[in-house]
Design an enzyme around this catalytic site. Structure first.
Site, short mmCIF file in Angstrom:
data_model
loop_
_atom_site.label_atom_id
_atom_site.label_comp_id
_atom_site.label_asym_id
_atom_site.label_seq_id
_atom_site.Cartn_x
_atom_site.Cartn_y
_atom_site.Cartn_z
N LYS A 119 0.47 -0.42 -5.44
CA LYS A 119 1.13 0.47 -4.49
C LYS A 119 0.70 1.92 -4.68
CE LYS A 119 5.28 -0.68 -5.78
NZ LYS A 119 4.90 -1.63 -6.85
N HIS B 18 12.81 0.52 -5.25
CA HIS B 18 11.50 0.54 -5.90
C HIS B 18 10.41 0.44 -4.85
CE1 HIS B 18 8.37 -0.04 -8.85
NE2 HIS B 18 8.04 -1.21 -8.31
N ARG C 56 -0.62 -13.93 11.89
CA ARG C 56 -1.97 -13.55 12.32
C ARG C 56 -1.98 -12.88 13.69
NH1 ARG C 56 -6.30 -18.15 10.97
NH2 ARG C 56 -7.63 -16.35 11.41
N ASP D 105 7.12 5.18 -6.78
CA ASP D 105 7.90 4.35 -7.70
C ASP D 105 9.37 4.23 -7.31
OD1 ASP D 105 7.96 2.67 -10.05
OD2 ASP D 105 9.19 4.23 -10.95
#
Length: 313
Positions: A163, A142, A247, A181
C-alpha cells in the site's frame, strides 16, 4: 470503535479569528460537544423551553435591533437570564459591540463574549461546518488515503501488501497523500466520510527496507493534503487463481465504513502489475461514472446491438 470527541472553545476561537471582549474570563477548559450554533431570539423574548444552552450563542443585527427598543435594565435582565442557564460563549457578528454593562455582567457569570466582522449567516455556516467536521464520529482504519485526480481513494489490504509503496509511486506521478497506515475517518453525515492523518503520523510514510520518510519535506507541500473525502475504496490482495475477479464492472461492490457504503474495487496483485497506473484508471473511471458514463454499460449496449443486428440479418 467510533466516538464523538469534544473540541476546545479556544480552538474554535482561533479558527474563526474571534476577538475576545471579556478580559479575565478563563475559557481554556470550556469544551464544545454539540456540532451546531444558535441565535437566542426566543430566549431574548423570554421563552426558554427547549433552549440548547450547550451551543454557541450568536447575536446578529436582528437581535440587536430588537433589544434597541428595550430599556437598559430590561436588556440586562434578558442577558442575565441567558447567562444564568450557562452557555459556552456569546458571539457578536457584523462588528457589533455590546454595551460595557453587558460585558461586566458576562464577566460576573464567567461567560466569554467574542466579536467578529463576519455577516451573521456566513459566520453561522462556517461555524457549523467546522464544528460538524471536528465533532463528527471518528474511527481509525488501517489503510492509506490518497487524492487521485480529485477523488479520495482509500487503499486497504494486508500489512506488507504494498500500500505505502503504491502511494509513494502515486506521489511521484503528481498525486497527493493524506495519510499512511492509519486513517482517521470522520462521518460528517449519512453519505459523507472524510479522512485525515492522526497528528502523530501526519506527512510520514513507512517504506519497508528504507524506514520513515517525510513526504512534505522530500516532495514539497504539493504532495500532501490535510483532509479528503473518501470516494472510493481499493482493496489490494494477493492473486488467487481460484477466485473469480470482476472483469466488467457492471455491478458495484461496496465497503461499509461507519454505516456508510462506499464503492469498493478489489485489485489482485501479481508480479508485473503497475498498481499506481491501475489506481489512476480506477479513480478516473469512478469519476466518469459519477458524471453519468459507464464504460461497461456502453460495451454491453454495443454487444446487444450487434446481436440484434445479426438476428435481423
Amino acid at each position: 470503535m467510533s466516538e464523538v470527541k469534544g473540541v476546545k472553545l479556544s480552538d474554535f476561537v482561533e479558527e474563526m479569528n474571534l476577538k475576545e471582549l471579556t478580559e479575565g474570563v478563563d475559557y481554556s477548559e470550556v469544551v464544545l460537544r454539540v456540532p451546531d450554533v444558535n441565535r437566542p431570539a426566543l430566549q431574548l423574548a423570554g421563552f426558554f423551553e427547549f433552549f440548547d444552552n450547550d451551543r454557541i450563542q450568536i447575536i446578529g443585527q436582528v437581535e440587536t435591533e430588537y433589544l434597541a427598543e428595550c430599556s437598559k435594565n430590561t436588556i440586562l435582565k434578558k442577558y442575565q437570564n441567558i447567562f444564568e442557564v450557562g452557555i459556552p460563549c456569546l458571539v457578536y457578528c457584523r462588528g457589533i459591540l455590546p454595551d460595557e454593562d453587558i460585558i461586566r455582567l458576562a464577566q460576573q457569570y464567567q461567560t466569554p463574549i467574542f466579536s467578529t466582522q463576519e455577516v451573521t449567516c456566513v459566520f453561522m455556516g462556517e461555524g457549523f461546518r467546522w464544528l460538524n467536521l471536528n465533532l463528527a464520529p471518528c474511527q481509525i482504519i488501517h489503510g492509506v488515503l490518497v487524492d487521485i485526480y480529485g477523488e479520495g481513494v482509500l487503499i486497504m489490504g494486508e500489512s506488507g501488501i504494498g500500500k505505502s509503496e503504491t502511494a509513494l509511486e502515486l506521489i511521484k506521478r503528481g498525486h497527493r497523500i493524506v495519510t499512511d497506515d492509519a486513517v482517521e475517518v470522520r462521518k460528517i453525515n449519512e453519505v459523507t466520510l472524510v479522512g485525515q492523518a492522526p497528528p502523530m503520523t501526519k506527512h510520514f510514510i513507512e517504506i519497508r527496507g528504507i524506514g520513515i520518510i517525510d513526504v512534505k519535506t522530500l516532495f514539497g507541500v504539493q504532495a500532501v493534503k490535510e483532509k479528503e473525502r473518501i470516494d472510493l475504496v481499493i482493496k489490494i490482495e494477493d492473486w488467487d487463481p481460484k477466485k473469480n475477479y470482476e472483469r466488467l464492472g457492471l455491478e458495484d461492490e461496496f465497503e461499509e465504513i461507519m454505516g456508510t457504503e462506499v464503492v469498493c474495487r478489489t485489485i489482485p496483485v501479481r508480479p508485473g502489475r503497475n498498481l499506481a497506473v491501475i489506481l489512476e484508471a480506477a479513480a478516473i473511471n469512478h469519476r466518469q461514472k459519477k458524471m453519468g458514463y459507464n464504460a461497461a454499460e456502453e460495451l454491453y449496449k454495443r454487444i446487444r446491438q450487434e446481436n440484434e443486428n445479426v438476428e435481423d440479418y
